[in-house]
Design a protein around this motif. Structure first.
Motif, PDB file in Angstrom:
ATOM      1  N   MET A 255       0.842  -1.190   0.000  1.00 17.50           N
ATOM      2  CA  MET A 255       0.000   0.000   0.000  1.00 17.50           C
ATOM      3  C   MET A 255       0.883   1.247   0.000  1.00 17.50           C
ATOM      4  O   MET A 255       1.805   1.356   0.801  1.00 17.50           O
ATOM      5  CB  MET A 255      -0.896  -0.037   1.238  1.00 17.50           C
ATOM      6  N   PRO A 256       0.618   2.186  -0.903  1.00 18.32           N
ATOM      7  CA  PRO A 256       1.431   3.398  -0.949  1.00 18.32           C
ATOM      8  C   PRO A 256       1.219   4.264   0.290  1.00 18.32           C
ATOM      9  O   PRO A 256       0.144   4.263   0.869  1.00 18.32           O
ATOM     10  CB  PRO A 256       0.937   4.114  -2.206  1.00 18.32           C
ATOM     11  N   ASN A 257       2.271   4.991   0.647  1.00 16.13           N
ATOM     12  CA  ASN A 257       2.140   5.870   1.807  1.00 16.13           C
ATOM     13  C   ASN A 257       1.416   7.157   1.408  1.00 16.13           C
ATOM     14  O   ASN A 257       1.125   7.402   0.241  1.00 16.13           O
ATOM     15  CB  ASN A 257       3.498   6.141   2.457  1.00 16.13           C
ATOM     16  N   ALA A 258       1.116   7.989   2.391  1.00 15.80           N
ATOM     17  CA  ALA A 258       0.316   9.192   2.180  1.00 15.80           C
ATOM     18  C   ALA A 258       0.961  10.159   1.188  1.00 15.80           C
ATOM     19  O   ALA A 258       0.270  10.799   0.396  1.00 15.80           O
ATOM     20  CB  ALA A 258       0.060   9.891   3.515  1.00 15.80           C
ATOM     21  N   VAL A 259       2.288  10.263   1.216  1.00 17.62           N
ATOM     22  CA  VAL A 259       2.984  11.170   0.291  1.00 17.62           C
ATOM     23  C   VAL A 259       2.740  10.729  -1.145  1.00 17.62           C
ATOM     24  O   VAL A 259       2.416  11.539  -2.020  1.00 17.62           O
ATOM     25  CB  VAL A 259       4.492  11.227   0.606  1.00 17.62           C
ATOM     26  N   TRP A 260       2.882   9.438  -1.386  1.00 17.68           N
ATOM     27  CA  TRP A 260       2.662   8.929  -2.748  1.00 17.68           C
ATOM     28  C   TRP A 260       1.197   9.059  -3.145  1.00 17.68           C
ATOM     29  O   TRP A 260       0.892   9.388  -4.298  1.00 17.68           O
ATOM     30  CB  TRP A 260       3.151   7.483  -2.872  1.00 17.68           C
ATOM     31  N   LEU A 261       0.285   8.824  -2.232  1.00 21.91           N
ATOM     32  CA  LEU A 261      -1.134   8.961  -2.559  1.00 21.91           C
ATOM     33  C   LEU A 261      -1.460  10.391  -2.996  1.00 21.91           C
ATOM     34  O   LEU A 261      -2.208  10.599  -3.953  1.00 21.91           O
ATOM     35  CB  LEU A 261      -2.006   8.549  -1.374  1.00 21.91           C
ATOM     36  N   ARG A 262      -0.888  11.385  -2.305  1.00 25.88           N
ATOM     37  CA  ARG A 262      -1.083  12.783  -2.702  1.00 25.88           C
ATOM     38  C   ARG A 262      -0.451  13.050  -4.069  1.00 25.88           C
ATOM     39  O   ARG A 262      -1.029  13.738  -4.906  1.00 25.88           O
ATOM     40  CB  ARG A 262      -0.512  13.736  -1.655  1.00 25.88           C
ATOM     41  N   PHE A 263       0.740  12.492  -4.293  1.00 17.34           N
ATOM     42  CA  PHE A 263       1.426  12.682  -5.571  1.00 17.34           C
ATOM     43  C   PHE A 263       0.598  12.124  -6.723  1.00 17.34           C
ATOM     44  O   PHE A 263       0.471  12.752  -7.773  1.00 17.34           O
ATOM     45  CB  PHE A 263       2.810  12.018  -5.534  1.00 17.34           C
ATOM     46  N   TYR A 264       0.030  10.938  -6.546  1.00 19.04           N
ATOM     47  CA  TYR A 264      -0.757  10.307  -7.609  1.00 19.04           C
ATOM     48  C   TYR A 264      -1.956  11.151  -8.018  1.00 19.04           C
ATOM     49  O   TYR A 264      -2.391  11.094  -9.168  1.00 19.04           O
ATOM     50  CB  TYR A 264      -1.255   8.919  -7.181  1.00 19.04           C
TER      51      TYR A 264
ATOM     52  N   GLN B  88      14.175  -1.118 -10.061  1.00 24.91           N
ATOM     53  CA  GLN B  88      13.785  -2.485 -10.442  1.00 24.91           C
ATOM     54  C   GLN B  88      13.187  -3.279  -9.279  1.00 24.91           C
ATOM     55  O   GLN B  88      12.558  -4.311  -9.503  1.00 24.91           O
ATOM     56  CB  GLN B  88      14.961  -3.236 -11.073  1.00 24.91           C
ATOM     57  N   ASP B  89      13.348  -2.812  -8.053  1.00 26.84           N
ATOM     58  CA  ASP B  89      12.846  -3.538  -6.883  1.00 26.84           C
ATOM     59  C   ASP B  89      11.539  -2.966  -6.320  1.00 26.84           C
ATOM     60  O   ASP B  89      11.000  -3.504  -5.354  1.00 26.84           O
ATOM     61  CB  ASP B  89      13.894  -3.535  -5.765  1.00 26.84           C
ATOM     62  N   ILE B  90      11.026  -1.896  -6.908  1.00 25.20           N
ATOM     63  CA  ILE B  90       9.790  -1.292  -6.409  1.00 25.20           C
ATOM     64  C   ILE B  90       8.622  -2.205  -6.761  1.00 25.20           C
ATOM     65  O   ILE B  90       8.393  -2.509  -7.927  1.00 25.20           O
ATOM     66  CB  ILE B  90       9.582   0.116  -7.004  1.00 25.20           C
ATOM     67  N   GLU B  91       7.904  -2.635  -5.741  1.00 24.51           N
ATOM     68  CA  GLU B  91       6.815  -3.586  -5.951  1.00 24.51           C
ATOM     69  C   GLU B  91       5.514  -2.920  -6.370  1.00 24.51           C
ATOM     70  O   GLU B  91       4.751  -3.487  -7.152  1.00 24.51           O
ATOM     71  CB  GLU B  91       6.603  -4.429  -4.692  1.00 24.51           C
ATOM     72  N   GLU B  92       5.232  -1.741  -5.850  1.00 29.85           N
ATOM     73  CA  GLU B  92       3.970  -1.077  -6.170  1.00 29.85           C
ATOM     74  C   GLU B  92       4.036  -0.550  -7.610  1.00 29.85           C
ATOM     75  O   GLU B  92       4.886   0.277  -7.945  1.00 29.85           O
ATOM     76  CB  GLU B  92       3.741   0.054  -5.174  1.00 29.85           C
TER      77      GLU B  92
END
Length: 120
Positions: free
Chosen positions: A1-10, A87-91
């Motif tokens: 699950m993405p964190n809050a910073v990434w959710l805002r970025f998206y 290359q290792d980012i799962e989301e």
């Protein structure tokens, strides 16, 4: 699950991120045309489609999820950007964002376009 910073970025309009990519490239003597070429290569958008998405205020998440044809060669993009091993980012969405970040970083560091676009 993405964190809050990434959710805002998206949810941020891609049009807000795009000028930062251009500014980074131009500070290093590269061009907006090169940024556009990288984005088109990565996502499959045509230039007119790219411009339309920017003008429409499409958010980052939609920009990637509606991309016409994500380039299969993007899996060749490896290395670290902002402490993340691409290359290792799962989301999946975060990985797509970091692919573009990595390509822009390579451009700013002076790498040749054919190497950035993983051609040959």
């Amino acid at each position: 699950m993405p964190n809050a910073v990434w959710l805002r970025f998206y949810k941020m309009p891609f049009a807000k991120v795009y000028p930062a990519y251009i500014a980074k490239a131009e500070r290093k003597g590269r061009t907006k045309a090169e940024i556009d070429e990288i984005i088109r290569w990565l996502t499959g958008y045509s230039q007119s489609q790219l411009e339309a998405e920017i003008a429409a205020g499409t958010d980052v998440e939609t920009f990637y999820t509606k991309a016409p044809a994500l380039n299969p060669a993007r899996s060749l993009i490896t290395g670290t950007i902002c402490g993340d091993r691409v290359q290792d980012i799962e989301e999946p969405l975060r990985r797509e964002c970091r692919y573009l970040d990595k390509l822009i970083d390579e451009l700013a560091k002076g790498k040749a376009m054919e190497k950035i676009l993983r051609a040959g």
